[in-house]
Design a protein around this motif. Structure first.
Motif, mmCIF file in Angstrom:
data_model
loop_
_atom_site.group_PDB
_atom_site.id
_atom_site.type_symbol
_atom_site.label_atom_id
_atom_site.label_comp_id
_atom_site.label_asym_id
_atom_site.label_seq_id
_atom_site.Cartn_x
_atom_site.Cartn_y
_atom_site.Cartn_z
ATOM 1 N N SER A 40 -5.797 0.551 8.449
ATOM 2 C CA SER A 40 -6.925 1.100 7.692
ATOM 3 C C SER A 40 -6.380 1.735 6.428
ATOM 4 O O SER A 40 -5.255 2.219 6.413
ATOM 5 N N PHE A 41 -7.214 1.754 5.390
ATOM 6 C CA PHE A 41 -6.749 2.326 4.131
ATOM 7 C C PHE A 41 -7.445 3.665 3.925
ATOM 8 O O PHE A 41 -8.506 3.758 3.325
ATOM 9 N N SER A 42 -6.807 4.673 4.464
ATOM 10 C CA SER A 42 -7.476 5.963 4.580
ATOM 11 C C SER A 42 -7.693 6.639 3.237
ATOM 12 O O SER A 42 -8.604 7.434 3.096
ATOM 13 N N ARG A 43 -6.857 6.340 2.255
ATOM 14 C CA ARG A 43 -6.964 7.110 1.025
ATOM 15 C C ARG A 43 -8.124 6.654 0.157
ATOM 16 O O ARG A 43 -8.429 7.290 -0.838
ATOM 17 N N PHE A 44 -8.740 5.563 0.561
ATOM 18 C CA PHE A 44 -9.838 5.058 -0.281
ATOM 19 C C PHE A 44 -11.180 5.352 0.355
ATOM 20 O O PHE A 44 -11.276 5.664 1.539
#
Lengths: 882, 362
Positions: free
Chosen positions: B4-8
């Protein structure tokens, strides 16, 4: 601002036009009684400014009952060099016209211009209320509201501040309050009034916490999953290895070997049991044989023993019988001794009785002698006593009467001597043979007489010479003498004596008799304390007793007869008798014991003889020695058999010991357990593998780590949003703080000039007092001397004065800012005392130098010294208006 | 896969994750287009062992375009443990016949393609010995190409910060007589020697600029011949991370101009430092707002950036009276210990005032 003219028409009681003309720049005092229309004028001015001309809420202006009225107010004033003229009509004809220096405005435009000039608000709808009044609300004081300054300042609020902006230069801000409101609104979306998070901001924190918990839970489960995977790897390796090696089969094989060995040992153990049985039987047989042998040997020994016992018994009997005569003699001697001792005791007792009787006789004789003597003495004493009593009886005389006679006699003697001294002394020496006759007595020879009474001396032959003693004393002495002589003779007669001397003698004898009685009584008491009769009886009794005793003693002496030379005391004799008695008893007991022993010994002897006889006969009958020999042979054979068996048994035991059957059994158990354990472990592994696989499949399907990643992403989003809101909340909070601080700082800058004006007025009324203006520009803390308090805590009168002072101070401030300042006071200061009122008048006069003041009152006399010409409303109303 | 791309933002993250499936499809299509014999995947297909069933199925579905053999190697993220994403894929029946899973060390013979694949899969999460050492001993049928497939760090070549676990000797091709050694673990494309390459990830997933987003097409004529390696761009999105310091107004203009030059499929991360005027601030906001609309994702960290309102700014805001004083105070506080809230407060005040000005203008 200066109001020049006010004209009203059709306003309440002013149905016809009425005008106040030529109003002065300073104080204008308008007076009239109650109901004369002062309040109507004030209302008219307020209506002209505050009420919208279109308002339907101004019915109060209508003259009573006049439905067609159009209340009209005209005002003319100047401000800042401009001329303003306002005409406003209500109700029936709604109009508003304003002319400023020739420029005309009408309707709402005109009303807005006025509001802007004076600094108030017009109501959106309905009647104008206090909150709309702005600055005029502060400067135009209605009846009875002068003290209520706080609300008025609040309502003036923004108008006041913007009006005062000029005073403090550029510091005020045009849009500042709007910005503050906007910031407050934005802050309120995120924070509560007390600075706590609310709404989304608050919820985010909660969601964040929840998400973190989810994540922690997921992390735990992932960790568990990994541990399970590791366990699975380890376990399947173990399982495979065990399946390949099959260690339990080896254990089973070795268990079988151990079991075979153990079976061999068991057969040996059976042999051992059999051998042990045989040995037991042989030994039992041997025991029986030995018992027989011993029994036979015992009979012979017993016969010899009985013979010896018989001999011994006989010897003992002979010994005992030899001692019998000695013992008999001892008993006899002891008995003789005892009888002798008994006799001695009897003699000793007789002797003792005699001695006691002799002692009694001696004692009684002695006593009788004493009593006898006492009785003789007592009889003598009794005789003396009777004599004494008789003497006393014969010479009884009164001792006091004797004393009185003795005294009278002495007085008579003394008086006689005195009378002799003063008496005429007649002395004579006559020739022998010659006599003289004095009165009846004859004088001869030589002599002397003292004459107290007249006398007649007859000299025989010669004649008679009369002698008369001279002086009065003589007569008195003569009477006294006669009296005393009479008294004495009376005393003597009473006593029954001839003269005093006789009386004295009788008294002496009486007293002597009394002394003798007392003495003799004491003596009698000493020899017969209980009286003579009793003494006599005692004496008689004692004599009788003595006679009895003597007779007894004589009898005893007769019976005694011949006596031994020496008789011991009774106690010693009794002791000797007891010793003898004891010896007799001992001797008899010895003899009895001896007889018992003799009898016993005789019986023992007979018994031993019989037993010996019996056994001897018995042994002679049986053939004992042959049997003994046979038994000895059998015993030797049996002993050999026993030794053989023992050896055989030892051999078997040794073989069993070497095989260690206990360890063999343990081995069997151990190998069996090992096999079982290993098989069970393998089964457990299989089961656990199955379990873990099932569990991992289930957990794997959940996609834990993917979920964890997703949740982490969500948490980060939440965190990001939260920190954005947090930053925004902080920023808004800071911004609001700074803006409010700045705004308050501004207000504080307005405080100073207001305080200056306030102090100016206050010093007139209270030279030492201060009234502080707070940051909302409201006068608050009041200090006078040591008193400190809020203005609202003062008395009504003082509050009203402070209120007015404050309003004047505001007026000064507004004036400084170039704002219009018209002051209207409606019946103010009615609660002030004369002193304060004087002060307030000075203040008002001072203020009137800068502001126009309309002062309405119904007490013109109170304001006479204000130095202005009062305007009488009644007069004004009476003047027809042109 | 499964990352998952948590920073976005959620939708940006979803799009980036989706792009990774597209990358597999693109790769399969490329293999078809390039007429490849086989596709070798050198580890870390999956980001984690426990991904959802759907993710597993989608990965294998994405390979469908290329019907030739695929050989997939477990890496450190998807190691062939007793229970792994691979055993699950097997149980799910998600693995097509033409996909070979090299779950145990050994040789996979693709006779038809005349390839012998020597695979050194990770069977533990980390190893500290060189798993490819066994290649030296493994015999392969004569005439087949000897291709090594491994996952780990070539010793002494990669930067120090890369994990020292899973080491691989740099001269393995020589020692084991390999025709080619295909490596995974390093995310960028990197050549170690003429027979040894890291292909890198076909779709970038981090800002660190290391030449990600490519696949390699390797031509080998015959055993012993040198490989002919071509790099093909498969990236859907390119990732940029800029650290800029603004000092004069033209810095901002340049930055905005550079942003405009980027392609639309970009993921941009900005960190700004220095100072900016209120006007410049509005300008920046405007530029970022345009960029957000154009690019996949734009993030901008302004915590190091000071707001410096000029006299003109303040005049333009009509901040008279105590508002002016407030602005001055906030400016001063910006330089103090707690600069953040002061800067934000200043920005809020400026925006309130400028919106007020706009209203007045309206």
């Amino acid at each position: 601002m200066r109001l020049q003219r006010l004209r009203i028409e059709q306003v309440r009681q002013f149905r016809t036009p009425m005008a106040l003309e030529e109003l002065q720049p300073g104080i204008n005092l308008i007076h009239g009684p109650n109901e004369s229309g002062k309040s109507t004028l004030v209302r008219a001015i307020r209506a002209a400014f505050f009420e919208r001309h279109r308002s339907k809420s101004v019915e109060d202006l209508r003259p009573w009952g006049d439905s067609a009225a159009a209340p009209t107010i005209e005002l003319k004033f100047d401000h800042d060099g401009q001329q303003w003229q306002l005409t406003k009509s209500f109700l029936q004809r709604k109009r508003c016209d304003l002319v400023i220096d020739g420029r005309s405005f009408s309707g709402e435009d005109a009303e807005e211009k006025l509001a802007e000039l004076l600094g108030f608000q017009l109501p959106k709808k309905g009647v104008s209320k206090a909150e709309h009044w702005g600055i005029p609300g502060l400067l135009w004081v209605e009846q009875g509201t002068g003290q209520d300054i706080e609300k008025a300042v609040e309502h003036a609020g923004d108008h006041l501040k913007s009006a005062l902006n000029n005073l403090v230069g550029e510091v005020a801000s045009s849009g500042g309050d709007d910005v503050i409101q906007a910031v407050e609104k934005q802050r309120a979306e995120l924070l509560t009034a007390t600075g706590k998070p609310r709404g989304e901001y608050q919820q985010l924190a909660a969601e964040r916490d929840e998400r973190q918990r989810d994540l922690a839970e997921l992390a735990t489960r992932i960790e568990q999953y990994r541990l399970h995977v590791d366990r699975l790897g380890l376990l399947s390796a173990e399982f495979d290895r065990a399946n390949a090696e099959r260690p339990w089969e080896d254990a089973l094989r070795r268990m079988e070997q151990a079991r075979e060995q153990f079976r061999q040992v068991e057969s040996l153990q059976q042999q051992q049991l059999r051998a042990q049985d045989s040995l037991g039987q042989v030994r039992q047989n041997l025991d029986l044989l030995r018992q027989n042998q011993e029994q036979m040997q015992a009979q012979g020994t017993k016969l010899k023993q009985r013979e010896a016992e018989l001999q011994a018994a006989r010897q003992r009997l002979a010994g005992e019988e030899a001692r019998t005569p000695g013992l008999d003699k001892a008993v006899k001697d002891a008995r003789a001794d005892y009888e002798a001792a008994t006799r001695v005791v009897e003699q000793a007792r007789q002797q003792e009785i005699r001695t006691r009787l002799q002692q009694d006789v001696a004692r009684l004789e002695d006593r009788y002698r004493t009593l006898r003597q006492n009785l003789d003495k007592a009889s003598g004493f009794q005789q003396q006593l009777d004599q004494g009593r008789q003497q006393k009886q014969e010479n009884r005389i009164d001792a006091e009467a004797v004393q009185r006679a003795r005294t009278t006699r002495r007085q008579l003697d003394e008086e006689t001597i005195r009378s002799q001294a003063i008496a005429t002394r007649l002395s004579w020496q006559l020739e022998p043979g010659h006599t003289l006759q004095l009165n009846d007595s004859t004088l001869a020879g030589e002599g002397e007489l003292r004459l107290l009474d007249e006398g007649q001396l007859t000299i025989p032959g010669v004649g008679r010479l009369g002698i008369t003693p001279g002086g009065e004393d003589l007569a008195s002495a003569r009477r006294t003498l006669a009296h005393l002589e009479q008294t004495l003779s009376e005393h003597l007669r009473a006593l029954g004596v001839a003269g005093v001397e006789e009386a004295e003698q009788r008294l002496a004898r009486y007293q002597d008799g009394e002394r003798q009685v007392r003495h003799t009584e004491d003596l009698l008491l000493s020899v017969a304390p209980h009286g003579l009769e009793r003494l006599r009886r005692e004496t008689g009794d004692t004599f009788t007793e003595l006679q009895g005793c003597k007779a007894h003693l004589d009898g005893a002496l007769e019976t005694a007869g011949e006596q031994a030379d020496h008789i011991p005391g009774l106690a010693d004799a009794e002791h000797a008798r007891k010793v003898a008695e004891q010896r007799v008893a001992e001797a008899e007991a010895d003899r009895n014991r001896h007889e018992t022993r003799v009898l016993t010994a005789r019986q023992t002897c007979e018994t031993a003889n019989r037993e010996w006889q019996q056994l001897s006969t018995e042994l002679e009958r049986s053939g004992n020695p042959q049997q003994l020999q046979e038994i000895a042979g059998t015993i030797a054979a049996t002993q050999r058999r026993e030794a053989e068996l023992v050896k055989n048994l030892e051999e078997i035991e040794s073989r069993i010991r070497q095989a260690r059957p206990d360890l063999l059994q343990q081995d069997i158990q151990r190998y069996r357990q090992a096999a079982e354990t290993q098989q069970a472990a393998q089964k457990n592994r299989e089961r656990e593998l199955r379990d873990i696989r099932v569990r991992l499949e289930a957990w794997g399907a959940e996609g834990l780590e993917e979920k964890f990643n997703e949740s982490t992403a969500e948490l980060e989003h939440l965190n990001r949003r939260y920190s954005e809101l947090h930053r925004r909340a902080e920023a808004l909070d800071l911004l609001l703080t700074i803006l409010t601080d700045k705004r308050q700082a501004l207000t504080r800058r307005l405080q100073a000039p207001l305080q200056k004006h306030l102090d100016h007025y206050l010093s007139v009324l209270f030279p030492e007092a201060t009234l502080e203006v707070d940051e909302h520009l409201v006068p608050g803390r009041f200090r006078r001397g040591n008193d400190l308090g809020q203005m609202t805590e003062l008395s009504f009168g003082a509050r009203e004065q402070m209120g007015l002072i404050s309003r004047l101070a505001y007026a000064d401030l507004l004036k400084d800012a170039g704002r219009p300042t018209l002051i209207i006071l409606d019946d103010t200061l009615v609660h002030s005392d004369t002193g304060r009122l004087d002060g307030m008048k000075r203040i008002l006069f001072d203020a009137a130098q800068r502001h126009q003041i309309l002062l309405f009152t119904c007490h013109p006399e109170k304001w006479q010294d204000l130095g202005v010409e009062p305007i009488d409303l009644e007069t004004l109303k009476a003047q027809p208006l042109l | 896969m499964g990352r998952s791309f948590s920073r976005f933002d959620a939708d940006d993250g979803a799009a980036l994750a989706e792009a990774r499936y597209a990358a597999i499809e693109a790769l399969a299509q490329l293999a078809v287009d390039q007429d490849c014999d086989a596709v070798l995947v050198a580890g870390d297909v999956f980001d984690a062992q426990t991904v959802s069933d759907r993710t597993i199925r989608r990965v294998f579905n994405a390979t469908s375009a290329f019907k030739g053999p695929w050989v997939m190697l477990p890496g450190n993220h998807d190691a062939a443990l007793a229970e792994s994403v691979w055993t699950r894929a097997g149980r799910l029946g998600a693995v097509p016949d033409n996909v070979h899973l090299a779950l145990e060390p050994g040789v996979t013979v693709l006779a038809e393609q005349r390839l012998a694949i020597l695979a050194a899969p990770l069977t533990q999460r980390h190893t500290y010995s060189d798993l490819t050492a066994a290649f030296d001993e493994w015999e392969t049928p004569a005439g087949l190409l000897r291709i090594g497939l491994a996952h780990g760090s070539i010793q002494g070549v990669l930067p120090d910060e890369v994990d020292a676990t899973n080491p691989i000797a740099p001269d393995r091709t020589q020692l084991a007589g390999l025709d080619y050694l295909a490596l995974g673990d390093w995310h960028g494309t990197k050549q170690i020697n003429e027979r040894t390459w890291y292909s890198g990830t076909p779709e970038p997933e981090r800002f660190r600029n290391n030449d990600a987003g490519y696949v390699l097409v390797v031509d080998l004529a015959e055993p012993g011949a040198l490989p002919d390696v071509h790099r093909h761009d498969t990236a859907r999105y390119r990732w940029y991370q800029w650290r800029e310091t603004l000092s004069v107004p033209s810095d901002l203009d340049q930055l905005i101009a550079r942003m405009q030059e980027l392609p639309e499929a970009s993921v941009l991360d900005l960190r700004l430092e220095g100072a900016i005027t209120l006007e410049g601030h509005q300008h920046l906001n405007h530029g970022l707002s345009l960029a957000e609309a154009r690019f996949r994702s734009v993030s901008c960290d302004r915590s190091g950036l000071q707001l410096e309102p000029t006299e003109e700014d303040i005049a333009a805001l009509h901040a008279d009276g105590y508002l002016g004083e407030a602005i001055e105070e906030l400016r001063l506080r910006q330089g103090g210990d707690v600069s953040g809230p002061a800067r934000d407060a200043l920005a809020i005040l400026a925006s309130l005032l400028s919106s007020g000005t706009q209203e007045v203008t309206k």
